[in-house]
Design a protein around this motif. Sequence first.
Motif, PDB file in Angstrom:
ATOM      1  N   PHE A  78     -30.413 -26.758 -57.346  1.00 32.51           N
ATOM      2  CA  PHE A  78     -31.451 -26.167 -56.499  1.00 32.51           C
ATOM      3  C   PHE A  78     -31.413 -24.645 -56.572  1.00 32.51           C
ATOM      4  N   LYS A  79     -32.596 -24.046 -56.599  1.00 37.96           N
ATOM      5  CA  LYS A  79     -32.667 -22.586 -56.595  1.00 37.96           C
ATOM      6  C   LYS A  79     -32.264 -22.038 -55.234  1.00 37.96           C
ATOM      7  N   SER A  80     -32.734 -22.697 -54.163  1.00 35.24           N
ATOM      8  CA  SER A  80     -32.436 -22.251 -52.803  1.00 35.24           C
ATOM      9  C   SER A  80     -32.233 -23.454 -51.903  1.00 35.24           C
ATOM     10  N   VAL A  81     -31.414 -23.253 -50.856  1.00 32.57           N
ATOM     11  CA  VAL A  81     -31.204 -24.285 -49.853  1.00 32.57           C
ATOM     12  C   VAL A  81     -31.476 -23.671 -48.481  1.00 32.57           C
ATOM     13  N   TYR A  82     -32.324 -24.332 -47.691  1.00 30.63           N
ATOM     14  CA  TYR A  82     -32.688 -23.859 -46.355  1.00 30.63           C
ATOM     15  C   TYR A  82     -32.050 -24.769 -45.310  1.00 30.63           C
ATOM     16  N   LEU A  83     -31.396 -24.155 -44.327  1.00 26.77           N
ATOM     17  CA  LEU A  83     -30.709 -24.893 -43.266  1.00 26.77           C
ATOM     18  C   LEU A  83     -31.292 -24.486 -41.925  1.00 26.77           C
ATOM     19  N   CYS A  84     -31.659 -25.467 -41.097  1.00 23.75           N
ATOM     20  CA  CYS A  84     -32.215 -25.140 -39.795  1.00 23.75           C
ATOM     21  C   CYS A  84     -31.789 -26.192 -38.775  1.00 23.75           C
ATOM     22  N   GLY A  85     -31.171 -25.741 -37.691  1.00 18.86           N
ATOM     23  CA  GLY A  85     -30.696 -26.651 -36.661  1.00 18.86           C
ATOM     24  C   GLY A  85     -29.577 -26.022 -35.876  1.00 18.86           C
ATOM     25  N   MET A 111     -23.924 -27.710 -37.444  1.00 16.03           N
ATOM     26  CA  MET A 111     -24.444 -28.296 -38.675  1.00 16.03           C
ATOM     27  C   MET A 111     -24.566 -27.250 -39.766  1.00 16.03           C
ATOM     28  N   ILE A 112     -25.098 -26.105 -39.420  1.00 18.01           N
ATOM     29  CA  ILE A 112     -25.293 -25.042 -40.408  1.00 18.01           C
ATOM     30  C   ILE A 112     -23.962 -24.622 -41.013  1.00 18.01           C
ATOM     31  N   ASN A 113     -22.943 -24.468 -40.169  1.00 17.93           N
ATOM     32  CA  ASN A 113     -21.632 -24.038 -40.675  1.00 17.93           C
ATOM     33  C   ASN A 113     -21.022 -25.067 -41.620  1.00 17.93           C
ATOM     34  N   VAL A 114     -21.092 -26.351 -41.245  1.00 16.57           N
ATOM     35  CA  VAL A 114     -20.503 -27.398 -42.080  1.00 16.57           C
ATOM     36  C   VAL A 114     -21.232 -27.494 -43.416  1.00 16.57           C
ATOM     37  N   VAL A 115     -22.562 -27.529 -43.377  1.00 11.57           N
ATOM     38  CA  VAL A 115     -23.330 -27.641 -44.615  1.00 11.57           C
ATOM     39  C   VAL A 115     -23.064 -26.441 -45.516  1.00 11.57           C
ATOM     40  N   THR A 116     -23.025 -25.262 -44.933  1.00 10.74           N
ATOM     41  CA  THR A 116     -22.787 -24.051 -45.717  1.00 10.74           C
ATOM     42  C   THR A 116     -21.450 -24.119 -46.447  1.00 10.74           C
ATOM     43  N   GLU A 117     -20.409 -24.517 -45.739  1.00 10.99           N
ATOM     44  CA  GLU A 117     -19.082 -24.578 -46.355  1.00 10.99           C
ATOM     45  C   GLU A 117     -19.034 -25.612 -47.476  1.00 10.99           C
ATOM     46  N   GLU A 174     -23.691 -18.263 -52.067  1.00  6.97           N
ATOM     47  CA  GLU A 174     -24.069 -18.005 -50.677  1.00  6.97           C
ATOM     48  C   GLU A 174     -25.412 -17.297 -50.595  1.00  6.97           C
ATOM     49  N   SER A 175     -25.732 -16.501 -51.603  1.00  3.46           N
ATOM     50  CA  SER A 175     -27.008 -15.782 -51.605  1.00  3.46           C
ATOM     51  C   SER A 175     -28.199 -16.716 -51.753  1.00  3.46           C
ATOM     52  N   SER A 176     -27.937 -17.974 -52.139  1.00  2.00           N
ATOM     53  CA  SER A 176     -29.014 -18.965 -52.296  1.00  2.00           C
ATOM     54  C   SER A 176     -29.187 -19.824 -51.053  1.00  2.00           C
ATOM     55  N   ILE A 177     -28.347 -19.586 -50.030  1.00  2.00           N
ATOM     56  CA  ILE A 177     -28.385 -20.389 -48.812  1.00  2.00           C
ATOM     57  C   ILE A 177     -29.012 -19.564 -47.692  1.00  2.00           C
ATOM     58  N   TYR A 178     -30.062 -20.099 -47.093  1.00  2.00           N
ATOM     59  CA  TYR A 178     -30.756 -19.416 -46.000  1.00  2.00           C
ATOM     60  C   TYR A 178     -30.665 -20.282 -44.741  1.00  2.00           C
ATOM     61  N   HIS A 179     -30.442 -19.655 -43.601  1.00  2.00           N
ATOM     62  CA  HIS A 179     -30.330 -20.469 -42.393  1.00  2.00           C
ATOM     63  C   HIS A 179     -31.025 -19.825 -41.203  1.00  2.00           C
ATOM     64  N   GLU A 180     -31.399 -20.680 -40.267  1.00  2.00           N
ATOM     65  CA  GLU A 180     -31.946 -20.226 -38.993  1.00  2.00           C
ATOM     66  C   GLU A 180     -31.409 -21.141 -37.897  1.00  2.00           C
TER      67      GLU A 180
END
Length: 347
Positions: free
Chosen positions: A206-213, A217-223, A232-238
Amino acid sequence: MFYSLTVNEVKSLTPNSVAITFSIPSNLNEVFSFTSGQYITIKHIIKNEEIRRAYSISSSPKEKDITVGIKKVTGGIFSEYANSEIKIGDVLEVMPPEGRFVYTPANSKEDICAFAAGSGITPIMSIAKTVLSSHSENTFSLVYGNKSLEETMFYKELVQMLEDYRDRFFIQFVTSRAKEDDCLFGRIDLSNINYIIKNKFDVQGFKSVYLCGPEGMINVVTEVLKSKGVEESSIYHELFTSSEEESSESSVSEGNTSVSIVLDDEIHTFDMNQSATILDAVLEEGLDAPYSCQGGVCSTCIARITEGEAKMEKNQILTDGEINEGLVLTCQAHPTTSSIKVDYDDV
């Protein structure tokens, strides 16, 4: 600045959530243009109290109107009002779209992934629609967690998108309270994430991964993503909820600070106690500074410290570079020097 917008559709999404659509007059089309992933702030008087809330846009920028999804939260003044009282024809005050959790289409093929939980699907809906419609070869893969399919916001629309983009849109539903067909049981936790990555989605593609919630959840998915080689530069979260824990640096003093506020090309000066946040002090002075969530989750109240220093209780939005440039979330920032100058216009 807020604008009066008329509600032209109210649609029930689940027993505890609705989609509210605002009609955008032609003369405000440019003002309310947006990038997928952004949010609007709604202001309304409820029981003689001004309430402001930020809600992500679920509609595509190509659509004529703007739709937001609102999930009922126990004790949530506006969310309960939206789910029980808002009707077609109502007029609400709405601030133009803003936010940094965005997707901008490229001219080439892109494979995008997203993880969402609960109402975190709202901005992801807008991003997914834009990804799929902006290039005929783009793909979008979604992991979406809820208590049950009945409580899954935009479920019918997502199923229709699976049909419309049969070879390019993929979903793995995860349900925590009910075992459903074709759904993983549990939460978007370490075990389910690892299963999905091993058996469903190749995240390295994947070029980018978006995390929202929620933050957990965001911390676990990111790790997990980082451990699998995703930059990490390809991971965006809100965040849609924020941890109540404060950092060890969040203690504040009881001293006084002389404050100079630049807002709408005017300068306002007053004294404040350092135990208060800058935003609270500004509002106490009767100034109409921009704000919404007041919890450090949105970015509406960002301002620049041009003189003096301030310390934030929490920050999940600003980068280290932006902080070094003097930007702060004023709802989280306490002055730490005897004088400070805060510029809301220079952001």
